[in-house]
Design a protein around this motif. Sequence first.
Motif, short mmCIF file in Angstrom:
data_model
loop_
_atom_site.label_atom_id
_atom_site.label_comp_id
_atom_site.label_asym_id
_atom_site.label_seq_id
_atom_site.Cartn_x
_atom_site.Cartn_y
_atom_site.Cartn_z
N ARG B 102 1.57 -14.99 3.80
CA ARG B 102 1.43 -14.86 2.35
C ARG B 102 0.84 -13.51 1.98
O ARG B 102 1.38 -12.79 1.14
CB ARG B 102 0.51 -15.96 1.81
N LEU B 103 -0.25 -13.16 2.63
CA LEU B 103 -1.00 -11.96 2.23
C LEU B 103 -0.27 -10.66 2.51
O LEU B 103 -0.47 -9.67 1.81
CB LEU B 103 -2.36 -11.96 2.93
N HIS B 106 0.97 -8.77 -0.41
CA HIS B 106 0.10 -8.49 -1.56
C HIS B 106 -1.02 -7.51 -1.28
O HIS B 106 -1.64 -7.01 -2.21
CB HIS B 106 -0.46 -9.81 -2.09
N ILE B 107 -1.30 -7.23 -0.03
CA ILE B 107 -2.32 -6.21 0.24
C ILE B 107 -1.70 -4.82 0.08
O ILE B 107 -0.51 -4.63 0.29
CB ILE B 107 -2.93 -6.34 1.65
N SER B 108 -2.52 -3.86 -0.34
CA SER B 108 -2.04 -2.48 -0.47
C SER B 108 -2.06 -1.80 0.90
O SER B 108 -2.68 -2.30 1.85
CB SER B 108 -2.95 -1.72 -1.43
N LYS B 110 -3.63 0.80 1.47
CA LYS B 110 -5.02 1.17 1.63
C LYS B 110 -5.81 0.05 2.31
O LYS B 110 -6.57 0.30 3.24
CB LYS B 110 -5.62 1.44 0.25
N PHE B 111 -5.59 -1.18 1.82
CA PHE B 111 -6.26 -2.33 2.43
C PHE B 111 -5.91 -2.41 3.91
O PHE B 111 -6.78 -2.58 4.77
CB PHE B 111 -5.82 -3.60 1.70
#
Lengths: 225, 225
Positions: B102-103, B106-108, B110-111
């Motif tokens: 899932r993630l 959605h993480i950038s 940068k993340f």
Amino acid sequence: MLSAIMEDYLKAIYSLQNETDGRVRTSVLAEYIDVEQSTVTSMMKKLSERDFVQYEPYKGVELTDTGVPIALEIIRHHRLLERYLTDHLEYDWAEVHDEADRLEHHISSKFADRIAEQLGQPAVDPHGDPIPTADLDVSGAKDGERLADHQVGDSVQIVRVPDTDPDLLRYLSKHGIHPGTVVDVVEIAPFGMVTLDPDNGDGPVALPEEVARSISTQSLTQSSH
Amino acid sequence: MLSAIMEDYLKAIYSLQNETDGRVRTSVLAEYIDVEQSTVTSMMKKLSERDFVQYEPYKGVELTDTGVPIALEIIRHHRLLERYLTDHLEYDWAEVHDEADRLEHHISSKFADRIAEQLGQPAVDPHGDPIPTADLDVSGAKDGERLADHQVGDSVQIVRVPDTDPDLLRYLSKHGIHPGTVVDVVEIAPFGMVTLDPDNGDGPVALPEEVARSISTQSLTQSSH
DNA sequence: GAAAAGAATTAGACATGGCTAAATTTATAA
DNA sequence: TTATAAATTTAGCCATGTCTAATTCTTTTC
């Protein structure tokens, strides 16, 4: 179960409800979420059909006992993520909002609980907003006076700043103003400008009254009203 | 820019392309993503219109030079998240896949880069799958021999295990088998069962041949073929 | 208290990403 | 090589979440 978009609506209703006390009007919600009013109307129908909100046409909407915990869970996710991004991943507080706004819908409760643990169960996020506990308690969330309420000469402690405007956050940060900072109110100009003197020696900072109204404070002297 | 669903298609095509070498067929992709074939067909039209894939009706599909880096970026996110969840948030390796799935969308970047830094730029995820670097290099990703290719008596090191089946992962974990574990092949039964003896003293472990074929290894003795 | 102004809702359209059923193309086998 | 089987695509429908334009409440204001 519930789409990210629906979660956003519930979160928005929760926030607006706490600001305005009572039913939230379609127009206000539309403005807040940045969609047309008609879009809000149709979403309210869906949410009330599923019993997350109590919606009365032409009268506005409020969260039901089913809707509140969902909003609180998302808010918990958001604020924990903000705390995590600044404390553990070296993000600047001006840039955490957008990342948290996306991720809040996709992390599991387990993920949230684990980062809360890593952070030592923090009570507030980097902007001073209270983080609901794992059982969604927000009793510590009293929202008292605002910076704009004070008088010249008052000494006050900054408690919360709004988290959505990166430029403002960068400005405040540059002048050493964070939750916890103690400032003296040195001038209130009649055309709506408040001047502060932070106790960090960085010199005075001027803020428009509108901004001063959005910053929560805690009085250190008695003259607040 | 690109929806999470489209990203999933690109990731799937990338994986299948590397397994089967050549164009990916509609039916294979449909099975992999778990949608109807007609759904795949219409998505392929959209993706090829936007130049992420080269799609020839009835012949199959492959990623373009535009599509490959997008797939690699998502794979990088996925594997870094898996590593992070196990190493920093105390997840079990059997439960990281779904959360990462899932993630990852959605993480950038940068993340992703920040957690990579925190982890010390790891080369592989908890299942032994190589993590593309920040500039999307995967040159270290040679995928050699499989556990099923060995002979009785061989001593081999486990390199990668499949990451999608939590039950299998729990089973392997219970018997002390991880990437890095050295095992002796003690029996290969004619009805498709491979028995191993890990060097951790936990006693022998039996695996269906199909599973043994999905586990990558590195020979320590010379008799592999 | 009636008319004008403002808010909110309804009606109807669009894009996305699915599905089923029918048609078509490709592959296989007699 | 021609018929049958298998794979693939096309056609048409549905749900979600959005929009614009038209309509219907509500609230002001005179």
